[in-house]
Design an enzyme around this catalytic site. Sequence first.
Site, PDB file in Angstrom:
ATOM      1  CB  THR A 154      46.749  34.812  36.390  1.00  0.00           C
ATOM      2  OG1 THR A 154      46.447  36.086  36.932  1.00  0.00           O
ATOM      3  CG2 THR A 154      47.154  33.860  37.495  1.00  0.00           C
ATOM      4  CB  VAL A 183      44.008  40.915  46.833  1.00  0.00           C
ATOM      5  CG1 VAL A 183      44.138  39.396  46.708  1.00  0.00           C
ATOM      6  CG2 VAL A 183      45.121  41.454  47.726  1.00  0.00           C
ATOM      7  N   GLY A 184      43.442  40.159  43.583  1.00  0.00           N
ATOM      8  CA  GLY A 184      42.503  39.524  42.657  1.00  0.00           C
ATOM      9  C   GLY A 184      42.109  38.133  43.119  1.00  0.00           C
ATOM     10  N   GLY A 208      39.757  39.333  37.985  1.00  0.00           N
ATOM     11  CA  GLY A 208      39.605  38.740  39.319  1.00  0.00           C
ATOM     12  C   GLY A 208      38.307  39.108  40.002  1.00  0.00           C
TER      13      GLY A 208
HETATM   14  N1  ASP Z   1      42.961  37.172  37.506  1.00  0.00           N
HETATM   15  C1  ASP Z   1      44.055  38.079  37.721  1.00  0.00           C
HETATM   16  C2  ASP Z   1      43.655  39.165  38.654  1.00  0.00           C
HETATM   17  O1  ASP Z   1      42.523  39.624  38.603  1.00  0.00           O
HETATM   18  C3  ASP Z   1      44.544  38.689  36.490  1.00  0.00           C
HETATM   19  C4  ASP Z   1      44.857  37.750  35.392  1.00  0.00           C
HETATM   20  O2  ASP Z   1      44.327  36.685  35.257  1.00  0.00           O
HETATM   21  O3  ASP Z   1      45.704  38.084  34.606  1.00  0.00           O
HETATM   22  O4  ASP Z   1      44.483  39.626  39.405  1.00  0.00           O
END
Ligand code: ASP
Length: 320
Positions: A154, A183-184, A208
């Site tokens: 992300t 949803v993260g 997430g």
């Molecule tokens: N934190 C994000 C999620 O769980 C993924 C990521 O950081 O790439 O959707």
Amino acid sequence: MWGMIATWRMAVEGITKGAQMLKNGGDAGDAIESAIREVEDFPYYKSVGYGGLPNEEMEVEMDAAFMDGNTLDIGAVAAIRDFANPVSIARRLSHEKVNSLLVAEGAEKFAHKEGFERKNMLTDRAKAHYRKRIKEMSAQAASQKLKPYSGHDTVGMACLDMTGKMTAATSTSGLFMKKKGRVGDSPISGSGFYADSKKGAASATGLGEDLMKGCISYEIVRLMGEGMHPQKACETAVARLDAELKERRGEAGDLSLIAMNPKGEWGVATNIEGFSFAVVTEALEPTVYLVTRQEDGLCTYEKASDEWMENYMKTRMAPI
Ligand code: ASP
């Protein structure tokens, strides 16, 4: 003082653009939005915006958020499809008193009415990744099923402008092969991001489901509010959550965090190998660093070499 810090190498072009704005007295909201849009628009980053990897059903569902650290306004979208810049929709929603976190069809209807640019976010390259993964998964014995893509990246940023205003924002296509509707942490206040101009701003990347268990971005901002340096705050929060998860559940997912305080001091921490970040301040040109985690949970970082930077782009753009 002004500055920006962001998760992963992919953010460096964005923060370079944002820094130009901040240098000229630009607003932390405008700078962070424009920096994240830059990442969303680049087709070779496969975890954010255009070119992002799809869910199980081959749809690119995106999450994004924006927070204004002066007013504590928050806006976010989750599981939104077919819009070019989710972060801009999130920022627009942050001006709403109610209905400021919208999901899926509701988010798409809002974005459509407000005239945001529609775009099919599924690229041929992302489809090729998807097909390859399907093949790999069916080739594996059921007992050792391949886990979904684990290089989930992300883009999360913290920003400070000359007036002392701080913002935080995120954008992601989430986990590759996630369930439709999953949803993260990225659009969830306190988990994927938090900003309070009095204390600081932080943002997360990683798994997430585990980041949310610690409301970790809020925790880092809280620690900075108690006077802790951002580096110490990040290391403390990551080490604690990592330890709690291991103790109670036997394992901890990936946790990587960045933060900045109102003085423009910054910090990072991670519990994985291979975390990179990009930072710029009044005193430091846009720089990419690679983080190493020590045994004791402390994190050190060194500037990415030219060779590493070149190699990064080569692998991003290599044929699949
Ligand atoms: N934190 C994000 C999620 O769980 C993924 C990521 O950081 O790439 O959707």
